[in-house]
Each structure stands twice: as structure tokens, then as C-alpha cells.
Design a protein around this motif. Sequence first.
Motif: not given
Length: 175
Positions: A174-175, A160, A158
Motif C-alpha cells: 500500500q502506498r 503491509k 510499502h
Amino acid sequence: MPRSDYEGKDQIRKWISDVTPKHKKILDIAVGEGTYLNLFKNLENLQGCEWYGIEIWEPWVPKYKLDEIYDNFYLEDVRTFDYSKIGQTDITFAGDVIEHMKKEEALTMTYKLLDISDNLYLSIPIIYMPQGPDEGNPYEVHVKPDWSHEEVMDSFPHIKGFWGGPKIGVYHLQR
């Protein structure tokens, strides 16, 4: 070292300046002297947020007044900490901690942090950077001193955004 290299901190500041906190919670793990709190607590968008800090090395608590400067402070190991005590956070800082543990421990901890964090920021040496104990703290040893940018990108989920300097890489997850 309880201190953090300044490299990459401007990029982290840019990223977190765009965060609009909804949980009003910021988590700083392996806080050392409280670098992230000291750098970012006065940002306008973070006003009114509670700061949570976790540190394993007890002698740094009185030295840096960690239990006074954080709204909520825990003297515990970030690898085994029960993050459900804190709940959802807007921002989590994992600055200069990943290199102090085995890769498998770092991955496990990162997944735990992603479960509670809207935004997770990693800061890690991306060159070979061995380090021994500092001020008698055995937790300061770089257990995995050979992270590279490519390995971070391949290992952590994840991602970003990222920024790499000559020594330090910073990553927004980020999830």
C-alpha cells in the motif's frame, strides 16, 4: 505459463475480502488466462467493480476470451503501459509477472502501480525457478528466476503484509 500456481491465493483472498472498494476498479496485469478474475470476481465485496486487464501476448486473447471476460482489456506491455488511462484502482494484481522482467523494470513498474493502486498484490516465486517460453510466448521466460523472500522485502516499498509458501510468496503493498 498463462496459468498461475494456486499457492498463496487463499492468503490473497483473505486480504482482498477486507477491501471496501471506493473506486470500483480492479486491475489485473499480465493476466494470462485470467486467473485472478476467475478466482475473485464473485466475491461479495467486489460486486459492481469494473475489471481491467492487461496482457502482452496476443494469441492468448482469443484463446482465453480475455477481451470478453474483462470489462476493459488492453493488449499492451505492462512495463510501458500508461496507467493514467485507468485512474485509481482499489485492487491491483501483479501475479506471476515480476520474474518475467529485469529487477529495475519490476521496481519501476511497481512504483507506477502504487501511484494508482490503493492495494497492490504481488505473487512471485521465491525460490530459484527458471522457465523458458511457453506455447511460443517469449514473454514467459523468467528473466530473473532467483527472487527470494528477503530480496522482495528489501526491494519493494510499502509492504503491509506477506505470506510465503514453499515456492511462492505473496505480498500486500500500500502506498
